[in-house]
Design an enzyme around this catalytic site. Sequence first.
Site, PDB file in Angstrom:
ATOM      1  N   GLU A  49     -20.868   3.419  27.542  1.00  0.00           N
ATOM      2  CA  GLU A  49     -21.904   3.637  27.282  1.00  0.00           C
ATOM      3  C   GLU A  49     -23.016   3.137  26.916  1.00  0.00           C
ATOM      4  O   GLU A  49     -24.025   3.808  26.663  1.00  0.00           O
ATOM      5  CB  GLU A  49     -22.498   5.449  26.952  1.00  0.00           C
ATOM      6  CG  GLU A  49     -21.927   6.052  29.065  1.00  0.00           C
ATOM      7  CD  GLU A  49     -22.772   6.813  29.663  1.00  0.00           C
ATOM      8  OE1 GLU A  49     -23.664   7.115  28.781  1.00  0.00           O
ATOM      9  OE2 GLU A  49     -21.664   8.093  30.524  1.00  0.00           O
ATOM     10  N   HIS A 272     -22.571  13.588  23.791  1.00  0.00           N
ATOM     11  CA  HIS A 272     -21.052  13.229  23.834  1.00  0.00           C
ATOM     12  C   HIS A 272     -20.487  14.118  22.612  1.00  0.00           C
ATOM     13  O   HIS A 272     -21.298  12.813  22.051  1.00  0.00           O
ATOM     14  CB  HIS A 272     -20.311  11.820  24.385  1.00  0.00           C
ATOM     15  CG  HIS A 272     -20.095  12.566  25.893  1.00  0.00           C
ATOM     16  ND1 HIS A 272     -18.765  12.794  26.301  1.00  0.00           N
ATOM     17  CD2 HIS A 272     -20.894  11.570  26.492  1.00  0.00           C
ATOM     18  CE1 HIS A 272     -19.457  12.413  28.103  1.00  0.00           C
ATOM     19  NE2 HIS A 272     -20.472  12.094  28.004  1.00  0.00           N
TER      20      HIS A 272
END
Length: 423
Positions: A49, A272
């Site tokens: 990402e 995350h």
Amino acid sequence: MKPNFSLRLRVFNLNCWGIPYLSKHRADRVKRLGDFLNRESFDLALLEEVWSEQDFQYLRQKLLPTYPAAHYFRSGIIGSGLCVFSKHPIQEFTQHVFTLNGYPYMIHHGDWFCGKAVGLLVLRLGGLVLNAYVTHLHAEYNRQKDIYLAHRVAQAWELAQFIHHTSKKADVVLLCGDLNLHPKDLGCRLLKEWTGLQDAYLETRDFKGPEEGCTMVPQNCYVNRQELEQFPLGIRIDYVLYKAVSGLYISCKTLRTTTGHEPHSGSPLSDHEALMATLCVRHSPPQHNPSPTHGPAERSPLISVLREAWTELDQGMAQGRWWATIAGYVIGLGLLLLALLCALAARGEIREVAVLLWTPSVGLVLAAGAFYLFHVQEAKGLCRARAELQHVLGRAREAQDLGPESQPAGLLGQQEGDRAEEQ
């Protein structure tokens, strides 16, 4: 290699949540990530990402003294978001873009535009060939009504096949990434059973991090609490997986994760948690066999997961064909409406109404046509994956019936037979 050969490998993995204009404090988090990676000096840093190539270029310059080798994997409209930084020279690199990746009309999810993929780096470390893979699978969004389940299972199978076919010459295989799969999910079990990869969290004896190894935890201020309502401890969807060929033994000495914040500044690097693993590769102890013979009892989990995956892909294929059929009917009705409007306009009857309805009718036909073509392609992609699964399932059944003495050496991701033939 000497009999007492030993190699230590420190690995970092993080889904960076780097969506331009949408991710909170992206620029600050990227800066702190660069500082953290320079300070820790890992052998490999694998990131997901990183949607902005400018962010990659910023990290590339910032990390150049510590990580002289780097690569950004480009695909799709937005990009794969995958990149890697290495202290060691990169010998080769390539990538595989997944055949299926959600639906283009689900714009608010956006996965289709990303070009989700798996990237491969080949490194030589101390005389060993290391295949390092980084990947990011389709997001789940709704666990109760998961419309992307078949796509994610197909991606997991493509990932497993890509690793299986590209790692035949590798001594060590490493896979890191955001799989968007819980440990017991079908796609995760399929990947592990077919490739033989081991889970660092399950294998290490020295783990420091959130309970149950969760990589999205409620303590992280960037996490959407509603997504974790059913999981009060959090969820584990980011992984470090590995294996070594016969004659070598790989173990995870330590595995630690962030716990809702970055150790030095206190603020999270992402929504995350980061994974930091220390792996050790050495010659196998005489009493240890890293690639045991898979007898019928050991093959049954593979056969079971292959059947389950085949069923899921079959259901997804039927659903894709159903939507294609519906779109075909809409196309037919739209064409009939256009013919009627043309006839009415030619005869001069309600000409104004016919002209007004012409444009939306053409738009309907074109939209239905695009919808039809997409779902035909989806059904074919699922059909291809299902055919591969069916073939592997048939071979696994034959091997189980024949018994361990007659089993093919190459089945279940065992690479030794292939390597022996090449030598």
